[in-house]
Motif scaffolding. Structure first.
Motif, PDB file in Angstrom:
ATOM      1  N   VAL A 156     -10.963  -8.485  -0.064  1.00  0.00           N
ATOM      2  CA  VAL A 156     -10.059  -7.442  -0.548  1.00  0.00           C
ATOM      3  C   VAL A 156     -10.805  -6.113  -0.505  1.00  0.00           C
ATOM      4  N   HIS A 207      -9.129  -1.766  -4.029  1.00  0.00           N
ATOM      5  CA  HIS A 207      -8.306  -2.709  -4.802  1.00  0.00           C
ATOM      6  C   HIS A 207      -9.160  -3.493  -5.802  1.00  0.00           C
ATOM      7  N   ASP A 217      -3.818  -9.700  -5.350  1.00  0.00           N
ATOM      8  CA  ASP A 217      -3.242  -9.809  -4.005  1.00  0.00           C
ATOM      9  C   ASP A 217      -4.142  -9.087  -3.004  1.00  0.00           C
ATOM     10  N   ARG A 218      -4.578  -9.814  -1.958  1.00  0.00           N
ATOM     11  CA  ARG A 218      -5.543  -9.263  -1.006  1.00  0.00           C
ATOM     12  C   ARG A 218      -5.005  -8.041  -0.259  1.00  0.00           C
ATOM     13  N   SER A 219      -3.755  -8.099   0.119  1.00  0.00           N
ATOM     14  CA  SER A 219      -3.231  -7.046   0.991  1.00  0.00           C
ATOM     15  C   SER A 219      -2.726  -5.837   0.212  1.00  0.00           C
ATOM     16  N   MET A 220      -1.998  -6.070  -0.861  1.00  0.00           N
ATOM     17  CA  MET A 220      -1.365  -4.965  -1.589  1.00  0.00           C
ATOM     18  C   MET A 220      -2.190  -4.478  -2.785  1.00  0.00           C
ATOM     19  N   GLY A 221      -3.092  -5.348  -3.279  1.00  0.00           N
ATOM     20  CA  GLY A 221      -3.879  -4.971  -4.449  1.00  0.00           C
ATOM     21  C   GLY A 221      -3.164  -5.178  -5.766  1.00  0.00           C
ATOM     22  N   ASP A 222      -1.971  -5.809  -5.720  1.00  0.00           N
ATOM     23  CA  ASP A 222      -1.229  -6.065  -6.966  1.00  0.00           C
ATOM     24  C   ASP A 222      -1.998  -7.043  -7.847  1.00  0.00           C
TER      25      ASP A 222
END
Length: 343
Positions: free
Chosen positions: A314, A318, A37-42
């Motif tokens: 990203v 991350h 996930d680009r924003s959260m790094g999940d």
């Protein structure tokens, strides 16, 4: 510009994929996929065949349809009429014209005017040298389709040290490759099968193609490190494909680039307005992406300039954290390895 030192990490040798998935008992579309996930790094872990589960109706997947050529050739080396060596290696680097290529001739010192006899049907002449580079400009005795036909008959694929044995050229092709010209496989598209492409379309996910012919990335000597700016590559985007891209983004949907080659072509066109030409675009964390909303790519080695490009999607934090997970869970690297979806 050298790759960012921050994107250095330890990659165990056993994670270098030396065999194509098919030789490991896997279908090409059943390699592993790490979803970042680009924003959260999940991070999520899945199989590449489940790609459609992560995309939405109306999204547009852009693939590179350049076809890999067997870019390693062998020739007799002559100066005037004197044979200097019975067998020298030639690695094609990038096409410059219908009959001219930049090439790495693994013989020293090759000079302007030398001739290379590849077969009774094909020879080449060294026309000149490139400044601050081991590459030579060579002119073949054939051109166009005739030249490609002989190259396909004589050559073998570029193979790096982590590939322990030669594999047929078919293993270095994507299923949709149609325009010969890539010296190294546009490998992010390798995991796609026709079944997977059909599955995307069945889920109303659009698929389209651009072309970028990849150049030779490694010049066999650590003295010669090519920066992205020095690695010029030829690209082409059709008017129809660009129209679909514009429509997709106007509708609020995402454009997903398959591979760093596709990102490079799309962002070059967005920057300079030219749908065809040569690109030496360098993309890093400071580059404002105009077209690509996500990327499907393989896993890249430490300090690779491709990692710089991924940091435009990203954060480095991350990315390195996700790569740490990939290493811990045994993902495989390089063109025969596993996949990474960044959205």
């Amino acid at each position: 510009m050298a790759a960012t030192k921050a994107l250095d990490f330890y990659l165990p040798d056993e994670l270098n994929a030396s065999h194509p998935p098919e030789k490991r008992g896997l279908r090409r579309d059943h390699v592993r996929m790490m979803v970042l996930d680009r924003s959260m790094g999940d991070v999520r872990h899945d199989c590449f065949f489940h790609l459609a589960d992560y995309l939405e109706s109306g999204d547009l997947v852009i693939l590179n349809n350049s076809r890999t050529i067997p870019a390693v050739l062998y020739a007799e080396w002559y100066r005037n009429t004197v044979q200097l060596a019975p067998k020298v290696e030639i690695r094609l680097a990038r096409r410059r014209g219908e009959d001219t290529w930049d090439a790495l001739v693994v013989a020293s010192p090759v000079m302007t005017g030398d001739s290379l006899h590849l077969s009774p049907e094909l020879s080449a002449t060294v026309l000149g040298e490139k400044e601050n580079s081991p590459l030579k400009l060579i002119q073949f005795s054939k051109k166009g389709a005739d030249l490609f036909n002989i190259i396909y008959a004589l050559g073998e694929p570029v193979r790096y040290e982590y590939i322990e044995q030669p594999w047929d050229l078919d293993f270095y092709q994507t299923v949709f490759a149609s325009h010969p010209g890539s010296v190294e496989m546009p490998s992010a598209g390798r995991a796609f099968s026709w079944e997977l492409l059909f599955n995307l379309k069945r889920n109303d996910i659009q698929v389209d193609y651009i072309r970028l012919h990849t150049g030779l990335s490694y010049l066999l000597d650590d003295q010669w490190i090519q920066t992205p700016e020095e690695n010029e590559e030829e690209y082409h985007i059709s008017d129809g494909t660009m129209a679909r891209i514009i429509e997709t983004k106007a509708a609020g949907k995402r454009v997903i680039a398959v591979g760093t080659t596709v990102v490079r072509a799309l962002e070059t066109a967005a920057k300079n307005g030219a749908l065809s030409g040569m690109t030496n675009l360098y993309i890093n964390q400071h580059y404002p992406l105009k077209i690509a909303d996500g990327i499907i790519t393989g896993l890249h080695e430490p300090k690779a300039s491709h990692l710089d490009m991924l940091s435009a999607f990203v954060s480095e934090h991350h990315l390195l954290k996700a790569y740490g997970q990939a290493i811990d869970t045994g993902y495989l690297w390089h063109e025969f390895g596993d996949m990474n979806l960044i959205l």
